[in-house]
Design a protein around this motif. Sequence first.
Motif, PDB file in Angstrom:
ATOM      1  N   MET A  53       0.842  -1.199   0.000  1.00  0.00           N
ATOM      2  CA  MET A  53       0.000   0.000   0.000  1.00  0.00           C
ATOM      3  C   MET A  53       0.875   1.246   0.000  1.00  0.00           C
ATOM      4  SD  MET A  53      -3.319   0.313   0.130  1.00  0.00           S
ATOM      5  CE  MET A  53      -4.622   1.445   0.511  1.00  0.00           C
ATOM      6  N   LYS A  54       0.472   2.229  -0.795  1.00  0.00           N
ATOM      7  CA  LYS A  54       1.196   3.508  -0.847  1.00  0.00           C
ATOM      8  C   LYS A  54       1.149   4.165   0.524  1.00  0.00           C
ATOM      9  CE  LYS A  54       0.168   5.485  -5.283  1.00  0.00           C
ATOM     10  NZ  LYS A  54      -0.243   6.747  -5.875  1.00  0.00           N
ATOM     11  N   LYS A  55       2.178   4.982   0.782  1.00  0.00           N
ATOM     12  CA  LYS A  55       2.190   5.702   2.062  1.00  0.00           C
ATOM     13  C   LYS A  55       1.295   6.937   1.991  1.00  0.00           C
ATOM     14  CE  LYS A  55       6.198   4.701   4.834  1.00  0.00           C
ATOM     15  NZ  LYS A  55       7.601   4.610   4.498  1.00  0.00           N
ATOM     16  N   PHE A  56       0.677   7.267   3.107  1.00  0.00           N
ATOM     17  CA  PHE A  56      -0.122   8.495   3.178  1.00  0.00           C
ATOM     18  C   PHE A  56       0.806   9.705   3.293  1.00  0.00           C
ATOM     19  CE2 PHE A  56      -3.524   5.576   4.531  1.00  0.00           C
ATOM     20  CZ  PHE A  56      -4.605   6.110   3.854  1.00  0.00           C
ATOM     21  N   ILE A  57       0.435  10.794   2.624  1.00  0.00           N
ATOM     22  CA  ILE A  57       1.173  12.053   2.728  1.00  0.00           C
ATOM     23  C   ILE A  57       0.372  12.945   3.674  1.00  0.00           C
ATOM     24  CG2 ILE A  57       2.016  14.070   1.461  1.00  0.00           C
ATOM     25  CD1 ILE A  57       1.763  12.274  -1.127  1.00  0.00           C
TER      26      ILE A  57
ATOM     27  N   THR B 147      -2.191  12.869  -8.815  1.00  0.00           N
ATOM     28  CA  THR B 147      -3.333  11.964  -8.920  1.00  0.00           C
ATOM     29  C   THR B 147      -2.962  10.580  -8.388  1.00  0.00           C
ATOM     30  OG1 THR B 147      -4.399  13.124 -10.706  1.00  0.00           O
ATOM     31  CG2 THR B 147      -4.721  10.764 -10.662  1.00  0.00           C
ATOM     32  N   GLY B 148      -3.794  10.052  -7.505  1.00  0.00           N
ATOM     33  CA  GLY B 148      -3.535   8.737  -6.924  1.00  0.00           C
ATOM     34  C   GLY B 148      -2.843   8.789  -5.578  1.00  0.00           C
ATOM     35  N   ASP B 149      -2.301   9.980  -5.216  1.00  0.00           N
ATOM     36  CA  ASP B 149      -1.659  10.101  -3.902  1.00  0.00           C
ATOM     37  C   ASP B 149      -2.697   9.913  -2.801  1.00  0.00           C
ATOM     38  OD1 ASP B 149       0.821  10.609  -4.914  1.00  0.00           O
ATOM     39  OD2 ASP B 149       0.809  12.779  -4.536  1.00  0.00           O
ATOM     40  N   MET B 150      -2.262   9.255  -1.726  1.00  0.00           N
ATOM     41  CA  MET B 150      -3.147   9.106  -0.568  1.00  0.00           C
ATOM     42  C   MET B 150      -2.693  10.103   0.481  1.00  0.00           C
ATOM     43  SD  MET B 150      -3.662   5.041  -0.768  1.00  0.00           S
ATOM     44  CE  MET B 150      -4.857   5.037   0.498  1.00  0.00           C
TER      45      MET B 150
ATOM     46  N   VAL C 151      -6.087  11.802  -4.012  1.00  0.00           N
ATOM     47  CA  VAL C 151      -6.074  12.895  -4.993  1.00  0.00           C
ATOM     48  C   VAL C 151      -6.703  12.392  -6.294  1.00  0.00           C
ATOM     49  CG1 VAL C 151      -4.653  14.457  -6.383  1.00  0.00           C
ATOM     50  CG2 VAL C 151      -4.035  13.972  -3.991  1.00  0.00           C
ATOM     51  N   ILE C 152      -7.793  13.043  -6.709  1.00  0.00           N
ATOM     52  CA  ILE C 152      -8.462  12.653  -7.961  1.00  0.00           C
ATOM     53  C   ILE C 152      -7.926  13.502  -9.120  1.00  0.00           C
ATOM     54  CG2 ILE C 152     -10.689  12.376  -9.150  1.00  0.00           C
ATOM     55  CD1 ILE C 152     -10.679  10.646  -6.670  1.00  0.00           C
ATOM     56  N   ASN C 153      -8.074  14.827  -9.030  1.00  0.00           N
ATOM     57  CA  ASN C 153      -7.593  15.722 -10.086  1.00  0.00           C
ATOM     58  C   ASN C 153      -6.466  16.589  -9.543  1.00  0.00           C
ATOM     59  OD1 ASN C 153     -10.975  15.830 -10.795  1.00  0.00           O
ATOM     60  ND2 ASN C 153      -9.521  15.100 -12.313  1.00  0.00           N
TER      61      ASN C 153
END
Lengths: 188, 283
Positions: free
Chosen positions: A1-5, A21-24, A165-167
């Motif tokens: 799983m990606k790390k949260f920012i 886009t795609g960032d959590m 992040v969507i857009n």
Amino acid sequence: MKKFIRINTPLTDKVCDELNTGDMVLLSGEVYTGRDVAHRKLFEAILHGDRLPVNLEGETIFYAAPTPTRPDRLIGSVGPTTSLRMDKYSPKLMEMGLKGMIGKGKRSPEVMEAIKKFKAIYFGAIGGVAALTSRYVKKAVVAAYDELGPEAMMRLEIVDLPLVVINDTKGRDLYDEAVKRHRIHFSE
Amino acid sequence: MGTVREISCETIIETIRKLFMEANTDLGEDVLSALKESIKSEDSELGRHVLEKIVENAEIAKEESAPLCQDTGLAVVFIELGQDVHIVGGNFCNAIHKGVKRAYIDGFLRKSVCDPLSRENTGDNTPAIVHIEIVEGDRIKITAMPKGGGSENMSSCAMLVPSAGLEGIKRYIVESVEKAGPNPCPPTIIGVGIGGSIEQSSILAKKALLRPLGEKNQSDSRLAKLEEEILEEINRLGIGPQGYGGRITSLAVHIEMMPCHIASLPVAVNIQCHVARHKEATI
């Protein structure tokens, strides 16, 4: 799983530019809630040159109208509504300084263009998990348009609200990319 | 011939009140277990994360008696009214609206009903949408279904030409789901009504959502097969949980059908978000 920012409001050009886009994201700080009627009212006030009841500079709006607060709680269940109904108004609000939008669902090409132009961000929150989401809210007070009842604008203090992040400011769209990546074609 | 049985409006009010409060805080076991099961077949990591949060939310909502979703819905009520029932102590439809009003006030549920033009809130989540069917017997079966606006907005109806046939029906349903994309809060349940008239197909589509989740159409094997094929096609679209990409776009397709005019082929698609709420009681 990606790390949260971890990021905080108010959002700056630099923070928005660095998000992709795609960032959590885990978002903390103060945000406003606002949906259909509040957006229409803000939009009309801007067109008429009236003073706005809230200053939008650097602000984030969560497209949400929570359930009524029980006496033993800080807030009721809260979560995102479908963002497309705010599309007509959002570019004007970004022009007035709005940086962050939290909702669910696709945005119009005009909104995506304004996100690029004004260096803003559109975040997705999971829809339909409102009992869980209310746990990230530490304070809630009515900020404007009290007469709208559930649709009033509230000032929320949130801590580590999980978002995606969507857009982004580069013009990318998570929904579009996700379908391209995950679609199974019949020839396969 | 059965004897007439009296049921008071107060009993109806109280039953409706309880059902809407329960429906908004307690997700059905069938939905919960389908969601849990779906985590195993979701190949996207972000998709699995979303499904896990949805399950966690249902557990919190039940434990705290908190609304599952902030959109506690338009109050849709299905009634099966036994023809040997005599309703006493007031007007039957008023009792339904009164029950809804009490549920939304006492349960701290959001009032989400407004004047279509001025957009002014009616203040108590009424009027409810009421569907009444007269059946045999001396009881009333009441089903409370709070329906969220986001998924209802992505629902639609088409008057296809009969030559469109099975392929045309399939295409319309899959395209409806594709067009809706992330907006109706996937994973969704797809209720379909085929036949009848324009309004009857829409009612059938909504009624199809009341079937226990994942149970195939029992009365027509053609429909059971169609449900399976359409679900497979939908889950190849790649939309995934919340539209973040993945396999699980829908949990099930439920189709109901009835005869229609020789010139028509009505098809209605009612999209239900993952917070598929409905509770029933017989009084």
